[in-house]
Write a protein that holds these residues in place. Structure first.
Motif, PDB file in Angstrom:
ATOM      1  N   THR A 123      -3.443  -6.994  14.753  1.00  0.00           N
ATOM      2  CA  THR A 123      -2.538  -6.565  13.699  1.00  0.00           C
ATOM      3  C   THR A 123      -2.629  -7.481  12.487  1.00  0.00           C
ATOM      4  OG1 THR A 123      -0.991  -5.755  15.379  1.00  0.00           O
ATOM      5  CG2 THR A 123      -0.126  -6.021  13.155  1.00  0.00           C
ATOM      6  N   ASN A 124      -2.811  -6.875  11.331  1.00  0.00           N
ATOM      7  CA  ASN A 124      -2.762  -7.589  10.068  1.00  0.00           C
ATOM      8  C   ASN A 124      -1.374  -7.318   9.487  1.00  0.00           C
ATOM      9  OD1 ASN A 124      -2.811  -7.947   7.184  1.00  0.00           O
ATOM     10  ND2 ASN A 124      -5.034  -8.091   7.321  1.00  0.00           N
ATOM     11  N   ILE A 125      -0.531  -8.340   9.436  1.00  0.00           N
ATOM     12  CA  ILE A 125       0.859  -8.166   9.009  1.00  0.00           C
ATOM     13  C   ILE A 125       0.933  -7.660   7.570  1.00  0.00           C
ATOM     14  CG2 ILE A 125       3.037  -9.376   8.557  1.00  0.00           C
ATOM     15  CD1 ILE A 125       2.388 -11.128  11.014  1.00  0.00           C
ATOM     16  N   GLU A 126       0.061  -8.163   6.707  1.00  0.00           N
ATOM     17  CA  GLU A 126       0.062  -7.714   5.315  1.00  0.00           C
ATOM     18  C   GLU A 126      -0.273  -6.225   5.216  1.00  0.00           C
ATOM     19  OE1 GLU A 126       1.143  -8.041   1.647  1.00  0.00           O
ATOM     20  OE2 GLU A 126       1.193  -9.775   2.979  1.00  0.00           O
ATOM     21  N   LYS A 127      -1.248  -5.789   6.006  1.00  0.00           N
ATOM     22  CA  LYS A 127      -1.626  -4.370   6.007  1.00  0.00           C
ATOM     23  C   LYS A 127      -0.467  -3.513   6.532  1.00  0.00           C
ATOM     24  CE  LYS A 127      -4.998  -1.146   7.931  1.00  0.00           C
ATOM     25  NZ  LYS A 127      -5.994  -0.968   8.981  1.00  0.00           N
ATOM     26  N   LEU A 128       0.181  -3.967   7.593  1.00  0.00           N
ATOM     27  CA  LEU A 128       1.334  -3.254   8.147  1.00  0.00           C
ATOM     28  C   LEU A 128       2.408  -3.094   7.083  1.00  0.00           C
ATOM     29  CD1 LEU A 128       3.016  -2.162  10.621  1.00  0.00           C
ATOM     30  CD2 LEU A 128       3.775  -4.530  10.903  1.00  0.00           C
ATOM     31  N   ASN A 129       2.750  -4.197   6.404  1.00  0.00           N
ATOM     32  CA  ASN A 129       3.759  -4.171   5.339  1.00  0.00           C
ATOM     33  C   ASN A 129       3.394  -3.173   4.245  1.00  0.00           C
ATOM     34  OD1 ASN A 129       5.940  -5.752   5.805  1.00  0.00           O
ATOM     35  ND2 ASN A 129       5.222  -7.515   4.660  1.00  0.00           N
ATOM     36  N   THR A 130       2.156  -3.248   3.791  1.00  0.00           N
ATOM     37  CA  THR A 130       1.693  -2.362   2.709  1.00  0.00           C
ATOM     38  C   THR A 130       1.753  -0.900   3.123  1.00  0.00           C
ATOM     39  OG1 THR A 130       0.274  -4.108   1.865  1.00  0.00           O
ATOM     40  CG2 THR A 130      -0.248  -1.870   1.170  1.00  0.00           C
ATOM     41  N   ARG A 131       1.325  -0.613   4.332  1.00  0.00           N
ATOM     42  CA  ARG A 131       1.346   0.780   4.800  1.00  0.00           C
ATOM     43  C   ARG A 131       2.764   1.325   4.859  1.00  0.00           C
ATOM     44  NH1 ARG A 131      -1.868   2.461   9.751  1.00  0.00           N
ATOM     45  NH2 ARG A 131      -1.249   4.464   8.880  1.00  0.00           N
ATOM     46  N   ILE A 132       3.706   0.494   5.320  1.00  0.00           N
ATOM     47  CA  ILE A 132       5.100   0.951   5.378  1.00  0.00           C
ATOM     48  C   ILE A 132       5.643   1.120   3.958  1.00  0.00           C
ATOM     49  CG2 ILE A 132       7.455   0.343   6.069  1.00  0.00           C
ATOM     50  CD1 ILE A 132       6.208  -1.009   8.564  1.00  0.00           C
ATOM     51  N   LYS A 133       5.370   0.161   3.062  1.00  0.00           N
ATOM     52  CA  LYS A 133       5.842   0.249   1.667  1.00  0.00           C
ATOM     53  C   LYS A 133       5.318   1.503   0.980  1.00  0.00           C
ATOM     54  CE  LYS A 133       6.314  -4.645   0.632  1.00  0.00           C
ATOM     55  NZ  LYS A 133       5.740  -5.809  -0.044  1.00  0.00           N
ATOM     56  N   ASN A 134       4.119   1.923   1.328  1.00  0.00           N
ATOM     57  CA  ASN A 134       3.505   3.072   0.671  1.00  0.00           C
ATOM     58  C   ASN A 134       3.977   4.426   1.203  1.00  0.00           C
ATOM     59  OD1 ASN A 134       2.074   1.465  -1.103  1.00  0.00           O
ATOM     60  ND2 ASN A 134       0.274   1.369   0.204  1.00  0.00           N
ATOM     61  N   LEU A 135       4.789   4.399   2.250  1.00  0.00           N
ATOM     62  CA  LEU A 135       5.334   5.661   2.754  1.00  0.00           C
ATOM     63  C   LEU A 135       6.332   6.232   1.748  1.00  0.00           C
ATOM     64  CD1 LEU A 135       6.056   4.782   6.497  1.00  0.00           C
ATOM     65  CD2 LEU A 135       4.292   6.340   5.660  1.00  0.00           C
ATOM     66  N   GLU A 136       6.382   7.553   1.679  1.00  0.00           N
ATOM     67  CA  GLU A 136       7.349   8.213   0.806  1.00  0.00           C
ATOM     68  C   GLU A 136       8.762   7.928   1.322  1.00  0.00           C
ATOM     69  OE1 GLU A 136       7.780  12.587  -1.286  1.00  0.00           O
ATOM     70  OE2 GLU A 136       6.766  12.430   0.643  1.00  0.00           O
ATOM     71  N   PHE A 137       9.700   7.730   0.421  1.00  0.00           N
ATOM     72  CA  PHE A 137      11.122   7.494   0.690  1.00  0.00           C
ATOM     73  C   PHE A 137      11.429   6.068   1.151  1.00  0.00           C
ATOM     74  CE2 PHE A 137      10.380  12.071   1.710  1.00  0.00           C
ATOM     75  CZ  PHE A 137      10.946  12.592   0.548  1.00  0.00           C
ATOM     76  N   ILE A 138      10.446   5.166   1.066  1.00  0.00           N
ATOM     77  CA  ILE A 138      10.685   3.750   1.367  1.00  0.00           C
ATOM     78  C   ILE A 138      10.959   3.051   0.046  1.00  0.00           C
ATOM     79  CG2 ILE A 138       9.699   1.604   2.274  1.00  0.00           C
ATOM     80  CD1 ILE A 138      10.114   3.659   4.470  1.00  0.00           C
ATOM     81  N   ASN A 139      12.087   2.350  -0.049  1.00  0.00           N
ATOM     82  CA  ASN A 139      12.455   1.668  -1.289  1.00  0.00           C
ATOM     83  C   ASN A 139      12.015   0.209  -1.302  1.00  0.00           C
ATOM     84  OD1 ASN A 139      13.833   3.992  -2.417  1.00  0.00           O
ATOM     85  ND2 ASN A 139      15.338   3.632  -0.811  1.00  0.00           N
ATOM     86  N   SER A 140      12.096  -0.453  -0.158  1.00  0.00           N
ATOM     87  CA  SER A 140      11.626  -1.840  -0.086  1.00  0.00           C
ATOM     88  C   SER A 140      11.399  -2.231   1.374  1.00  0.00           C
ATOM     89  CB  SER A 140      12.631  -2.802  -0.736  1.00  0.00           C
ATOM     90  OG  SER A 140      13.816  -2.884   0.033  1.00  0.00           O
ATOM     91  N   VAL A 141      10.510  -3.195   1.551  1.00  0.00           N
ATOM     92  CA  VAL A 141      10.238  -3.772   2.869  1.00  0.00           C
ATOM     93  C   VAL A 141      10.255  -5.288   2.696  1.00  0.00           C
ATOM     94  CG1 VAL A 141       8.590  -3.979   4.772  1.00  0.00           C
ATOM     95  CG2 VAL A 141       8.764  -1.819   3.509  1.00  0.00           C
ATOM     96  N   LYS A 142      11.068  -5.965   3.487  1.00  0.00           N
ATOM     97  CA  LYS A 142      11.140  -7.418   3.424  1.00  0.00           C
ATOM     98  C   LYS A 142      10.912  -7.996   4.811  1.00  0.00           C
ATOM     99  CE  LYS A 142      14.588  -7.312  -0.211  1.00  0.00           C
ATOM    100  NZ  LYS A 142      16.008  -7.089  -0.352  1.00  0.00           N
ATOM    101  N   VAL A 143      10.103  -9.047   4.869  1.00  0.00           N
ATOM    102  CA  VAL A 143       9.945  -9.796   6.115  1.00  0.00           C
ATOM    103  C   VAL A 143      11.156 -10.720   6.193  1.00  0.00           C
ATOM    104  CG1 VAL A 143       8.557 -11.471   7.365  1.00  0.00           C
ATOM    105  CG2 VAL A 143       7.426  -9.677   6.039  1.00  0.00           C
ATOM    106  N   ILE A 144      11.946 -10.570   7.244  1.00  0.00           N
ATOM    107  CA  ILE A 144      13.128 -11.416   7.376  1.00  0.00           C
ATOM    108  C   ILE A 144      12.975 -12.469   8.470  1.00  0.00           C
ATOM    109  CG2 ILE A 144      14.719  -9.773   6.340  1.00  0.00           C
ATOM    110  CD1 ILE A 144      15.573  -8.935   9.157  1.00  0.00           C
ATOM    111  N   GLY A 145      11.870 -12.395   9.209  1.00  0.00           N
ATOM    112  CA  GLY A 145      11.627 -13.413  10.219  1.00  0.00           C
ATOM    113  C   GLY A 145      10.300 -13.241  10.902  1.00  0.00           C
ATOM    114  N   VAL A 146       9.682 -14.381  11.229  1.00  0.00           N
ATOM    115  CA  VAL A 146       8.448 -14.400  12.001  1.00  0.00           C
ATOM    116  C   VAL A 146       8.546 -15.562  12.958  1.00  0.00           C
ATOM    117  CG1 VAL A 146       5.935 -14.648  11.952  1.00  0.00           C
ATOM    118  CG2 VAL A 146       7.080 -13.494  10.071  1.00  0.00           C
TER     119      VAL A 146
END
Length: 148
Positions: A123-146
Protein backbone atom coordinates in the motif's frame (compact mmCIF):
# COMPACT_ATOMS: atom_id res chain seq x y z
CA UNK A 1 14.37 -0.74 39.45
CA UNK A 2 14.72 -1.27 35.68
CA UNK A 3 15.01 1.80 33.51
CA UNK A 4 12.40 1.95 30.76
CA UNK A 5 13.92 1.26 27.36
CA UNK A 6 13.60 4.01 24.78
CA UNK A 7 13.61 3.25 21.06
CA UNK A 8 14.65 5.54 18.23
CA UNK A 9 14.47 5.58 14.47
CA UNK A 10 17.82 6.66 13.13
CA UNK A 11 19.26 6.98 9.63
CA UNK A 12 21.82 4.36 8.67
CA UNK A 13 24.45 6.89 7.61
CA UNK A 14 24.88 8.17 11.18
CA UNK A 15 25.32 4.73 12.76
CA UNK A 16 28.76 3.76 14.05
CA UNK A 17 30.67 1.40 11.75
CA UNK A 18 30.43 -1.48 14.25
CA UNK A 19 26.63 -1.27 14.25
CA UNK A 20 26.50 -1.20 10.44
CA UNK A 21 28.79 -4.24 10.26
CA UNK A 22 26.64 -6.01 12.84
CA UNK A 23 23.61 -5.58 10.57
CA UNK A 24 25.58 -6.89 7.58
CA UNK A 25 26.84 -9.84 9.62
CA UNK A 26 23.35 -10.71 10.86
CA UNK A 27 22.09 -10.73 7.29
CA UNK A 28 24.97 -12.95 6.14
CA UNK A 29 24.46 -15.38 9.03
CA UNK A 30 20.75 -15.57 8.26
CA UNK A 31 21.41 -16.20 4.57
CA UNK A 32 24.04 -18.89 5.20
CA UNK A 33 23.29 -21.10 8.24
CA UNK A 34 26.64 -22.88 7.79
CA UNK A 35 28.57 -19.62 8.32
CA UNK A 36 29.95 -19.41 11.85
CA UNK A 37 30.10 -16.20 13.85
CA UNK A 38 33.89 -16.50 13.95
CA UNK A 39 34.10 -16.80 10.13
CA UNK A 40 31.64 -13.93 9.66
CA UNK A 41 33.51 -11.68 12.10
CA UNK A 42 36.73 -12.26 10.13
CA UNK A 43 34.99 -11.73 6.78
CA UNK A 44 33.38 -8.45 7.85
CA UNK A 45 36.25 -7.24 10.07
CA UNK A 46 34.17 -6.98 13.23
CA UNK A 47 35.13 -8.39 16.61
CA UNK A 48 32.88 -11.09 18.00
CA UNK A 49 32.43 -9.05 21.20
CA UNK A 50 31.11 -6.07 19.17
CA UNK A 51 28.79 -8.39 17.26
CA UNK A 52 27.40 -9.88 20.48
CA UNK A 53 27.08 -6.41 22.01
CA UNK A 54 24.86 -5.11 19.17
CA UNK A 55 23.21 -8.16 17.61
CA UNK A 56 20.08 -8.09 19.79
CA UNK A 57 19.77 -4.32 19.87
CA UNK A 58 19.64 -3.26 16.21
CA UNK A 59 17.04 -4.21 13.60
CA UNK A 60 16.11 -2.68 10.25
CA UNK A 61 12.71 -1.03 10.62
CA UNK A 62 11.22 -3.14 7.81
CA UNK A 63 12.07 -6.26 9.85
CA UNK A 64 10.22 -4.94 12.88
CA UNK A 65 6.82 -4.35 11.36
CA UNK A 66 5.55 -3.89 7.86
CA UNK A 67 2.01 -3.11 8.94
CA UNK A 68 0.82 0.20 10.32
CA UNK A 69 -2.48 1.67 11.37
CA UNK A 70 -3.62 4.68 9.39
CA UNK A 71 -6.53 6.83 10.57
CA UNK A 72 -8.26 9.14 8.11
CA UNK A 73 -10.89 11.82 8.58
CA UNK A 74 -12.94 12.13 5.42
CA UNK A 75 -15.44 14.97 4.96
CA UNK A 76 -18.16 13.88 2.51
CA UNK A 77 -21.42 15.08 1.04
CA UNK A 78 -24.37 13.06 2.34
CA UNK A 79 -24.90 10.97 -0.79
CA UNK A 80 -26.10 7.34 -0.66
CA UNK A 81 -23.28 4.93 -1.50
CA UNK A 82 -20.33 7.25 -0.76
CA UNK A 83 -19.01 5.01 2.01
CA UNK A 84 -19.16 2.04 -0.37
CA UNK A 85 -17.07 3.95 -2.93
CA UNK A 86 -14.46 4.77 -0.26
CA UNK A 87 -14.37 1.14 0.88
CA UNK A 88 -13.91 -0.02 -2.72
CA UNK A 89 -10.77 2.14 -2.98
CA UNK A 90 -9.56 0.85 0.40
CA UNK A 91 -10.02 -2.72 -0.84
CA UNK A 92 -8.26 -2.05 -4.15
CA UNK A 93 -5.29 -0.55 -2.27
CA UNK A 94 -4.99 -3.74 -0.16
CA UNK A 95 -5.93 -2.22 3.21
CA UNK A 96 -7.92 -3.85 5.99
CA UNK A 97 -10.62 -1.84 7.75
CA UNK A 98 -10.28 -1.84 11.52
CA UNK A 99 -12.96 0.71 12.48
CA UNK A 100 -15.41 3.04 10.79
CA UNK A 101 -17.33 5.86 12.39
CA UNK A 102 -19.67 8.11 10.43
CA UNK A 103 -21.22 11.19 11.99
CA UNK A 104 -24.87 12.08 11.59
CA UNK A 105 -25.16 14.33 8.52
CA UNK A 106 -25.55 18.03 9.26
CA UNK A 107 -26.29 20.44 6.39
CA UNK A 108 -25.95 17.50 3.96
CA UNK A 109 -22.37 16.76 5.06
CA UNK A 110 -20.87 14.05 7.25
CA UNK A 111 -17.46 13.02 8.50
CA UNK A 112 -16.18 9.48 8.22
CA UNK A 113 -13.35 8.44 10.53
CA UNK A 114 -11.78 5.24 9.26
CA UNK A 115 -8.86 3.29 10.72
CA UNK A 116 -7.04 1.00 8.34
CA UNK A 117 -4.33 -1.58 8.68
CA UNK A 118 -1.91 -0.88 5.84
CA UNK A 119 0.97 -3.04 4.69
CA UNK A 120 3.88 -0.89 3.49
CA UNK A 121 4.85 -3.56 0.96
CA UNK A 122 1.46 -3.42 -0.80
CA UNK A 123 0.00 0.00 0.00
CA UNK A 124 1.18 3.46 -0.96
CA UNK A 125 -0.48 5.78 1.58
CA UNK A 126 -0.13 8.83 -0.67
CA UNK A 127 -1.81 6.99 -3.56
CA UNK A 128 -4.62 5.82 -1.25
CA UNK A 129 -5.18 9.41 -0.05
CA UNK A 130 -5.20 10.79 -3.59
CA UNK A 131 -7.62 8.16 -4.86
CA UNK A 132 -10.06 8.87 -2.03
CA UNK A 133 -9.72 12.68 -2.51
CA UNK A 134 -10.48 12.27 -6.21
CA UNK A 135 -13.78 10.50 -5.59
CA UNK A 136 -16.90 12.50 -6.36
CA UNK A 137 -18.60 14.03 -3.27
CA UNK A 138 -15.40 13.95 -1.16
CA UNK A 139 -14.65 17.39 0.30
CA UNK A 140 -11.44 16.65 2.19
CA UNK A 141 -9.25 13.82 3.44
CA UNK A 142 -6.94 14.29 6.41
CA UNK A 143 -4.49 11.84 7.96
CA UNK A 144 -5.21 12.07 11.67
CA UNK A 145 -2.90 9.31 12.83
CA UNK A 146 -0.30 6.77 11.79
CA UNK A 147 1.23 4.13 14.02
CA UNK A 148 4.13 1.91 13.10
Amino acid sequence: MDKEKVYYIIREDVLPEAVKKTLIMKKALEADPKLSILEASKRFDLSRSAFYKYKDTIFPIQDVKTQSILSLSIDVDDIPGILGKILAVVNEEKCSVLTIHQTVPINSRATIIISLEVDSEHTNIEKLNTRIKNLEFINSVKVIGVSM
